[in-house]
Write a protein that holds these residues in place. Sequence first.
Motif, PDB file in Angstrom:
ATOM      1  N   HIS A   1     110.225 162.531   4.213  1.00 47.38           N
ATOM      2  CA  HIS A   1     109.019 161.427   4.402  1.00 47.38           C
ATOM      3  C   HIS A   1     108.958 161.418   5.754  1.00 47.38           C
ATOM      4  CE1 HIS A   1     107.068 157.915   2.476  1.00 47.38           C
ATOM      5  NE2 HIS A   1     106.833 157.748   3.662  1.00 47.38           N
TER       6      HIS A   1
ATOM      7  N   HIS B   1     104.843 161.132   8.076  1.00 48.35           N
ATOM      8  CA  HIS B   1     103.654 161.335   7.977  1.00 48.35           C
ATOM      9  C   HIS B   1     103.073 162.222   9.321  1.00 48.35           C
ATOM     10  CE1 HIS B   1     103.003 158.434   5.147  1.00 48.35           C
ATOM     11  NE2 HIS B   1     104.278 157.640   5.592  1.00 48.35           N
TER      12      HIS B   1
ATOM     13  N   PRO C   1     104.072 162.861   3.258  1.00 51.08           N
ATOM     14  CA  PRO C   1     104.130 162.058   1.911  1.00 51.08           C
ATOM     15  C   PRO C   1     102.896 161.327   1.408  1.00 51.08           C
ATOM     16  CG  PRO C   1     105.226 160.890   3.626  1.00 51.08           C
ATOM     17  CD  PRO C   1     104.635 161.916   4.447  1.00 51.08           C
TER      18      PRO C   1
ATOM     19  N   HIS D   1     110.992 154.611   2.319  1.00 51.70           N
ATOM     20  CA  HIS D   1     111.452 153.506   3.270  1.00 51.70           C
ATOM     21  C   HIS D   1     111.550 152.092   2.690  1.00 51.70           C
ATOM     22  CE1 HIS D   1     107.015 152.946   2.262  1.00 51.70           C
ATOM     23  NE2 HIS D   1     106.718 154.086   2.744  1.00 51.70           N
TER      24      HIS D   1
ATOM     25  N   ASP E   1     110.370 157.034   8.468  1.00 58.17           N
ATOM     26  CA  ASP E   1     109.052 156.801   8.010  1.00 58.17           C
ATOM     27  C   ASP E   1     108.174 157.155   9.199  1.00 58.17           C
ATOM     28  OD1 ASP E   1     106.691 156.443   6.389  1.00 58.17           O
ATOM     29  OD2 ASP E   1     107.102 154.301   6.306  1.00 58.17           O
TER      30      ASP E   1
ATOM     31  N   ASN F   1     105.728 155.318  11.238  1.00 55.67           N
ATOM     32  CA  ASN F   1     105.689 153.653  10.798  1.00 55.67           C
ATOM     33  C   ASN F   1     106.918 152.971  11.387  1.00 55.67           C
ATOM     34  OD1 ASN F   1     103.317 153.438   9.050  1.00 55.67           O
ATOM     35  ND2 ASN F   1     104.099 155.016   7.826  1.00 55.67           N
TER      36      ASN F   1
END
Lengths: 283, 570
Positions: free
Chosen positions: B60, B62, B120, B272, B386, B389
């Motif tokens: 996961h 981004h 993801p 997450h 993540d 994030n």
Amino acid sequence: MKLKEIRLRLKYDFKVPIDVRCVSPDVFAGKGIDDIGNLQVYEGNRARILKDLFIIEGEVGKTPSETQITIEGGSPKLRWIGYRMNGGKISVEGDVGHYAAARMHSGIIEVQGNAGSRLGAKMEGGNVEVFGNAGDHAGAYYWGEKPGMGMKGGTIVIHGNAGSEIGGGMSKGTILVEGNVGQLPGIDMTGGRIDIEGDCEGKPGARMKGGRITILGRVPMILLSFYINNIVESTTIGPKKVRVEGPFYLFQGDVMANIRCGGRFYVSARSNPHLKPYEKFLS
Amino acid sequence: MEILIKNGYVYDPINRINGERVDIAIKDGKIVSTDLIDTRRAKVIDAKNKTVMPGGVDIHSHIAGPKVTAGRLMRPEDHYKVFMRAIPGVRRSGTGRTTPSTNLIGYKYARMGWTTVVEPATPPLETRHTHEELDDIPIIDKLCFPLFDSNWLLLDYIQDKEYEKGAALLAYLLYAVKGYAIKLVAPGAAEAWGYGKGVGLDIDDAIPGYDLTPREIIRGLCRINEMLKLPHTIHVHCNRLGFPGNYETTLKTMDAVSDLASEDRPVIHITHVQFTGYTGWSWDTLGTGAEEIARYMNTHRHVSLDLGQIVFGDATTMTADAPLEFVLHHLAPGKWSGSDVEAETAAGIVPLRYRKRSYANAMQWCIGLEVALLVQDAWRVIPTTDHPNAGRFTRYPWLIAWLMSRRAREKVLKRVNRRAASRAILPTLDREYSLYEVAIATRAAPAKLLGLKHKGHLGIGADADVVIYDIDPKSIDPSKDHAEVTNAFRRAAYTIKGGKIVVKNGEIVKHVYGKTYCLKPCVPHDLLESVVEEIKPKFREWYSVSLENYIIGEHEIRKPEVIPVETLLK
Ligand SMILES: [Zn+2]
């Protein structure tokens, strides 16, 4: 104190941007002419040494504050002059490019010609004087930064005109422009002062939370998020705080950035008869 | 090229090799038996006193897509601080820290020894953009998960309980956009957000415009996932993410599909989980729900997790949970962007900074690690940040050190908000991951959860993605020497990707491109035809592109690897 002077003369007409961030009294101080000549600079994407580009003459002081660097000619391709400069003096007998005096701490920079964008960006102290015009973002933050990350101290005096967004995000210090400015002077500013003797293209003080802006010339309109507070008879401008007679409209804002409207700005009533309708809110 | 890695301590959990000295032979991009190698011609790497692992798999992160690009545009200040110079013929240049440019993403993953990464969340309509960017990321192998939680075409079938048709449609869309698994982001929230609602939408709340609840969407898509027998489970970002007290919603989400589990494999992946493991009723009373989540995990086998561990410092939150980003924008004034993707989903971006001195941030930091340490089965808890994030992926070496060393955790705990440190249960936990467990959690387990048969292990026939770390397991005690572990994971001694040496002593030495994995579920022709005929008029009405242009051709992807999937559809 007598300054020791070192003179840099351009060897040829520069065609591509040149990163001369090493041209600063702190780097030069205490070095021999040969060492200075061997400092690395970038011409476009090529690494060069200073003496490839300049004829270097004179001598430097032991400390930065005893050193004066004079650039004969100057060129709008010379970028980052006086980057993080701390003491001493740089005098340019011509133009400079972008980022002159960026992050400067102390000392003096004098430019006889024009300066590029982001003159004195994020500077923390010292004096910058430009006798020609300056580009956009003088005394501002770098791209995308938060309010208050711009100029933190010192003074910038521009005898000509300046571009857009001067003093963006500034939190302390003074900017004086004797000519006209572009749009959005003092955007995101949280403190300090911007004084403009000429006209402003519009939207002064957008998102300002603190500090003050004075405009002696004409402003097409005031942002709707500013409130009129008062009419004052006179105010002061510039680092020397010279008193100028008004009357001035005193506005407060920007309510969009902060409900407390900590930013103040003074607009000459005589140059802006179209702002007269605001007077009815004061009764 | 043939490579022989000799004398290394090998950690390969799938083949149950725990720190034994095994020689690894590589030929034509695959792991082969050592006697198939011509030792005179092969390049021999002496891995004496070093650790050998399969290439890392990030489940996961981004790394590509329209929202990542929007994040880059929004944060120029993130880019001029960090840059990597190009070395002609070896590597290209790049900038950026929380939103690095494509080349930097590939290089930074490779330098840490990660070779497979999942993007993801990509809106199906904009997945062409995602693939363009994935194509541009060097070295690593890539997968992407399209978002299906607020897709109008699909919601219609789920609402009518026509799961068979829904499965056919999903298979069609998944292959059309060359995706790999089903991603759900706060199911229904993006749809409700279109009505200006959806902030804190709970699992049993009604979704405006539909006769549905998020629970029904989760169950519907889980059922469809099992019908299609996709290699990965549904990948769920829970409802009420980021709201204090949301651990109950997370438990309900896990429990909602417990009856759909048939085999001894997970049917739902909660992503997450740190962001969805909060007790309390406000940011000031935030508490840890890690114990409850871990208790559920330890008694049920149908759930897998990844952490979304907070790393202090700069982050850029970007998610398809648009209402949450709107809330965050008010918590952290500054930049915000929101967007809506036609009939599919929405998204938002807010830059954030996690501070040690902040009570809420310190608590968040504890919760992530608590979950990782309380859940006994390392095969179902994947450490992630993540990216970007909760923190950037380049902080994985620190995350690994925190898992491996109580001392490393205490060092951070001394400097975080005191009230948070006293309320968290992390200071009482003394579990420490072994290198074998780290190899499970960062390599074997994610590869297994993703159903990638040739990744995450070093058995014969596996892809030759091998990392050598400068860790001598015989002389280094990770519990004490956590700084050395961090450094070793920051800069791998060697990274071998697809049989080519791409990193040597922590520096990129070769620029290659990896594959993009996508699925082709086999759907009976008649069923597919009837579904496509049904959606055609809707598509014409709802979308700004035609169905023909929506489909991404295999020729549009640099190195597609299409995996056919046998489904249960008849
Ligand atoms: Zn995510």
